[in-house]
Design a protein around this motif. Sequence first.
Motif, PDB file in Angstrom:
ATOM      1  N   ILE A  16      44.455  30.146  36.251  1.00 49.89           N
ATOM      2  CA  ILE A  16      45.647  30.843  36.750  1.00 49.89           C
ATOM      3  C   ILE A  16      46.871  29.938  36.657  1.00 49.89           C
ATOM      4  O   ILE A  16      47.966  30.379  36.257  1.00 49.89           O
ATOM      5  CB  ILE A  16      45.436  31.325  38.203  1.00 49.89           C
ATOM      6  CG1 ILE A  16      44.366  32.420  38.257  1.00 49.89           C
ATOM      7  CG2 ILE A  16      46.746  31.836  38.798  1.00 49.89           C
ATOM      8  CD1 ILE A  16      44.723  33.690  37.520  1.00 49.89           C
ATOM      9  N   ALA A  18      48.825  34.705  40.623  1.00 49.62           N
ATOM     10  CA  ALA A  18      47.989  35.812  40.156  1.00 49.62           C
ATOM     11  C   ALA A  18      48.696  37.150  40.348  1.00 49.62           C
ATOM     12  O   ALA A  18      48.619  38.033  39.493  1.00 49.62           O
ATOM     13  CB  ALA A  18      46.650  35.797  40.880  1.00 49.62           C
ATOM     14  N   ILE A  48      39.957  37.296  34.908  1.00 46.68           N
ATOM     15  CA  ILE A  48      40.874  36.279  34.392  1.00 46.68           C
ATOM     16  C   ILE A  48      40.902  36.276  32.867  1.00 46.68           C
ATOM     17  O   ILE A  48      41.963  36.091  32.254  1.00 46.68           O
ATOM     18  CB  ILE A  48      40.506  34.890  34.947  1.00 46.68           C
ATOM     19  CG1 ILE A  48      40.796  34.838  36.449  1.00 46.68           C
ATOM     20  CG2 ILE A  48      41.294  33.788  34.226  1.00 46.68           C
ATOM     21  CD1 ILE A  48      40.434  33.525  37.122  1.00 46.68           C
TER      22      ILE A  48
END
Length: 230
Positions: free
Chosen positions: A24, A53, A220
């Motif tokens: 991230i 995020a 992700i």
Amino acid sequence: MNTAPKVSICFIEISGSEEDNSAIEGLATSLPGHLELKIGRKKFRKDRVIRAAGWLLLKYQLTQAGYDVELLAELQNSDFGKPFMAGTFNFSISYSGNFAICAAADKIQLGIDIEIVRDIELIDFSRYFNDTEWSTIVCSEDPQKSFYQYWTRKESVLKADGRGLSVDLKDVSINETAGRISDSNIEYCLFSLTEIGDNTVAYLCTDHPNALITVRKIEIDLLSSTVRGG
């Protein structure tokens, strides 16, 4: 015939592992500088990661809706501190624990709020509710969960309205499916989001009763392939 507006909701759950945090943080470098600075003001790494995020989810939403991600560089803040972008694309972001969630739609007002259900001293929050609401909360089978259901509904209404906590939470009247602020004639619609997690409570608020809502969990890897370098 009017077409029902579409509301896209994306959420991400960050494990807290070094791998997730680093991923991230790497993706966050693709965000505009002013957002990187905003994220960097958070004291703790976990807070910086989850805020990043949330903004990355918004970038993902823009790409999926066919908008130029450069709009992120042109974000403005209202007099009440609510971030917005020029045009008709509206969004709302919320965070709790290791969850970030972003709702986006065109041409309608919206607000979203998520909370992880934790044991708290309920009496500390009694001032935010009227007598009827408070009685309902404390007399329910699960007062903690009932509290969060009321809280997230009210917060989502305030976010949709745009004034946030400059409005007293007691001035927000709600039931399971609708909400209204005492000085406004808008009746907002509330939608419970049960898909997020077993120990979360989340609500979407819009000014349209027939919104078509989609909810998607974003991993992700998908975020990386979509937003990197955009």
